[in-house]
Scaffold this motif. Structure first.
Motif, mmCIF file in Angstrom:
data_model
loop_
_atom_site.group_PDB
_atom_site.id
_atom_site.type_symbol
_atom_site.label_atom_id
_atom_site.label_comp_id
_atom_site.label_asym_id
_atom_site.label_seq_id
_atom_site.Cartn_x
_atom_site.Cartn_y
_atom_site.Cartn_z
ATOM 1 N N TYR A 307 0.832 -1.208 0.000
ATOM 2 C CA TYR A 307 0.000 0.000 0.000
ATOM 3 C C TYR A 307 0.868 1.259 0.000
ATOM 4 O O TYR A 307 0.552 2.257 -0.664
ATOM 5 N N PHE A 308 1.979 1.202 0.731
ATOM 6 C CA PHE A 308 2.854 2.377 0.842
ATOM 7 C C PHE A 308 4.105 2.262 -0.040
ATOM 8 O O PHE A 308 5.112 2.916 0.222
ATOM 9 N N ASN A 310 4.879 3.442 -2.835
ATOM 10 C CA ASN A 310 5.294 4.696 -3.490
ATOM 11 C C ASN A 310 5.119 5.893 -2.566
ATOM 12 O O ASN A 310 4.953 7.024 -3.024
ATOM 13 N N THR A 311 5.146 5.664 -1.280
ATOM 14 C CA THR A 311 4.843 6.728 -0.329
ATOM 15 C C THR A 311 5.907 7.829 -0.313
ATOM 16 O O THR A 311 7.110 7.538 -0.449
ATOM 17 N N GLN A 317 9.103 4.237 3.936
ATOM 18 C CA GLN A 317 9.914 3.704 2.841
ATOM 19 C C GLN A 317 10.835 2.641 3.435
ATOM 20 O O GLN A 317 12.038 2.836 3.617
ATOM 21 N N LEU A 371 1.356 11.796 4.504
ATOM 22 C CA LEU A 371 0.902 10.849 3.482
ATOM 23 C C LEU A 371 0.395 11.592 2.256
ATOM 24 O O LEU A 371 -0.030 12.748 2.329
ATOM 25 N N SER A 372 0.429 10.902 1.139
ATOM 26 C CA SER A 372 -0.128 11.487 -0.087
ATOM 27 C C SER A 372 -1.651 11.513 0.033
ATOM 28 O O SER A 372 -2.249 10.806 0.857
ATOM 29 N N GLU A 375 -3.085 8.105 -0.481
ATOM 30 C CA GLU A 375 -2.906 7.225 0.675
ATOM 31 C C GLU A 375 -3.900 7.569 1.782
ATOM 32 O O GLU A 375 -4.463 6.677 2.427
ATOM 33 N N ARG A 376 -4.113 8.866 2.021
ATOM 34 C CA ARG A 376 -5.067 9.270 3.055
ATOM 35 C C ARG A 376 -6.482 8.822 2.707
ATOM 36 O O ARG A 376 -7.228 8.324 3.551
#
Length: 599
Positions: A307-308, A310-311, A317, A371-372, A375-376
């Motif tokens: 899920y993360f 590309n965070t 990371q 978060l992007s 993502e949020r």
């Protein structure tokens, strides 16, 4: 039979059927109450209490708490309205005709009266004081119950094992030092200066030799000794129910162990549903962050690594990102979330990231702003949260992050009151790796061998059938035929199929970096035995102290051991360990120098 030179009955044997009869009792004065010319004492023995009525003031005057007395008197019904329904003998009392003081007691360092057992003023002293006066501590009803429970467990286990053809065989407590994953306690051999015995970490090699000897079904309540760093669930000396079988595989051992465990729990009045469920080691780590998962409640870990992936948030990371749901956690005050950070740091983590899903749907918390937008927006669905919930995160190395989240999961359940001691959730954990890396900073076991790999269990564990031909080519992924039995988040015991072929044993030792010369020196007797026809064999051992603690609902294994050690292996009762005299030291040969002997 209760009748002895000092009594005709035990306390709880005095019932309504004895009304009008004369009895002789012996025990301790649990407490005394005076009511205008009449004194009442509760007489306690190891079965419980009985009330004694004393009309003679001179007879009652010398009696104090914990005096040991003998009482002769007549049994009568208590007056209407004076019955005690909480007491087994609550409908009767004994009218004293004579009382003899068998032994006096000094003022107690702390109270042990049964009457205080369920009262708020019963504040026990610190553990060091309890252990220094352990003989008093053991008089308390809860401790008496624990000792009796443990005795019942042993009786039940013996009966169950003997029913299926096991033989109880003792093994030595002074043996040769062999590598098993912990430090040995060693004993100087006076008659062979410069040489040492080791106290066994377990009967591992000896029970394997019994299988080679044709015993086929062995068990023992074995004393074991490991010089490990002290923790609440460890003792330097402990007991395990050791069981080994020949001509069996993993399934045979697990089926046998389930029968024994069911018999142990039955002895305490509980029925266990068989067969016990199973979970693989990998699933246990991924879902619960522990290889001994507590399954009394749900709330599994949620992996968010993909899920993360590309965070923009640097903390996420990482090789692994996971989360655990805090149901209703959005109402938690900020200071309590700060306390969670301190809790995590005490466990060696840098902190504990979190977000909250406010009742209005807004995402809040220190992590949220990093978060992007994508993502949020998708996080609530990804973790299965609702408005009013919170989520804790861990990121970094997979194992350490999962273990942190697993601890959070259990702590959340504890604070929610979900960890009921009389609920028992069993599981087998199976499909363990054969090896583990020696450079794991979170592992305090002593490495066996001298390579980058050490045994997950011990060096005599059989590789699984799929890995027998290739385990030494890919140690990182090699699997074993081993299994742990877990209850309520505690590893009750574990075992494995053993290596019975010397060629497989040689290859395992080679992976561990143990040379043939070292192997011959450390356990050549076992390797020699394998040359003379060793049967396939497997076994399991239950940690007896831990099993008793689980069944008793005790917070510490020290509460189910008669005379345990305190922190650092100290014994406040006897003062051990203690220096020995110069004469003793010289006699043991502990300072023997072979070079001086040659001179």
């Amino acid at each position: 039979m209760s009748q002895t030179a000092y009594r005709t009955h035990h306390a709880t044997e005095v019932t309504e059927q004895l009304v009008g009869q004369k009895v002789t009792l012996a025990g301790w004065v649990d407490r005394r109450r005076d009511h205008g010319g009449v004194a009442f004492i509760d007489l306690r023995d190891n079965t419980g209490l009985v009330q004694v009525v004393i009309y003679d003031e001179e007879m009652a005057r010398p009696l104090r708490s914990e005096f040991v007395i003998q009482v002769v008197g007549e049994v009568r019904l208590r007056p209407d309205g004076n019955e005690n329904e909480h007491l087994a003998t609550g409908k009767i009392e004994v009218v004293a005709e004579s009382i003899e003081v068998l032994a006096k007691s000094d003022a107690l360092p702390f109270q042990v009266s049964t009457a205080l057992e369920n009262e708020s003023e019963n504040k026990l002293p610190g553990e060091d004081v309890r252990l220094k006066y352990r003989y008093l501590d053991l008089r308390r009803p809860s401790m008496q119950r624990n000792l009796k429970l443990r005795a019942q467990m042993s009786k039940a286990a013996r009966h169950a094992l003997e029913e299926i053809g096991f033989e109880e065989i003792e093994t030595p407590t002074m043996i040769k030092s062999t590598p098993e994953g912990a430090r040995d306690f060693v004993v100087p051999a006076r008659l062979v200066p410069g040489s040492w015995y080791a106290l066994p970490q377990s009967p591992q090699l000896l029970k394997q030799l019994l299988m080679v000897s044709g015993v086929e079904r062995y068990y023992q309540l074995a004393r074991c000794y490991r010089d490990e760093d002290f923790r609440a669930d460890r003792q330097p000396e402990f007991t395990q129910l050791d069981m080994e079988m020949a001509f069996v595989d993993q399934e045979d051992v697990m089926a046998m162990a389930e029968k024994v465990i069911a018999a142990i729990w039955k002895s305490a009045g509980y029925d266990i549903k068989l067969p016990i469920q199973r979970i693989t080691w990998q699933d246990a780590m991924d879902k619960y962050g522990s290889d001994k998962p507590d399954l009394r409640f749900g709330n599994p870990l949620i992996e968010l690594t993909d899920y993360f992936k590309n965070t923009p948030f640097r903390v996420f990371q990482a090789p692994y990102v996971g989360a655990v749901l805090f149901k209703g956690g959005a109402a938690t005050p900020r200071r309590q979330f700060d306390a969670w950070q301190d809790w995590a740091k005490q466990r060696g983590a840098k902190g504990l990231a979190y977000v909250v899903f406010a009742e209005n749907g807004e995402l809040k918390g220190p992590v949220a702003k990093n978060l992007s937008e994508e993502e949020r927006n998708g996080l609530k669905e990804a973790v299965g949260a609702e408005d009013g919930d919170a989520v804790f995160f861990a990121a970094g190395r997979r194992t350490s992050s999962q273990e942190l989240l697993g601890a959070v999961r259990v702590e959340l359940a504890r604070r929610a009151g979900l960890l009921k001691p009389d609920d028992f959730a069993f599981t087998w954990v199976v499909d363990f790796p054969l090896f583990k890396p020696t450079d794991d900073p979170d592992d305090d076991d002593v490495a066996v061998g001298h390579s980058k790999w050490t045994s997950m269990h011990h060096p005599f564990t059989m590789p699984s059938k799929d890995w027998i031909d290739k385990f030494d080519k890919d140690p990182e992924h090699a699997m074993s035929d081993s299994y742990d039995i877990v209850c309520n988040g505690n590893e009750m015991g574990g075992g494995s199929v053993r290596i019975h072929r010397d060629d497989i044993q040689d290859r395992v030792l080679d992976v561990l970096g143990i040379t043939p010369e070292e192997a011959a020196d450390k356990f050549g007797f076992l390797l020699e035995a394998f040359k003379y026809g060793a049967p396939p064999h497997a076994g399991i051992a239950l940690g007896w102290d831990r099993t008793a603690a689980i069944l008793a609902g005790a917070d510490s294994i020290r509460d189910v051991i008669a005379f345990p050690k305190a922190g650092g292996g100290r014994d406040p009762l006897t003062g051990a360990p203690a220096p020995i005299s110069a004469e003793q030291r010289a006699e043991t040969g502990v300072d023997y120098d072979p070079d001086e002997d040659e001179d």
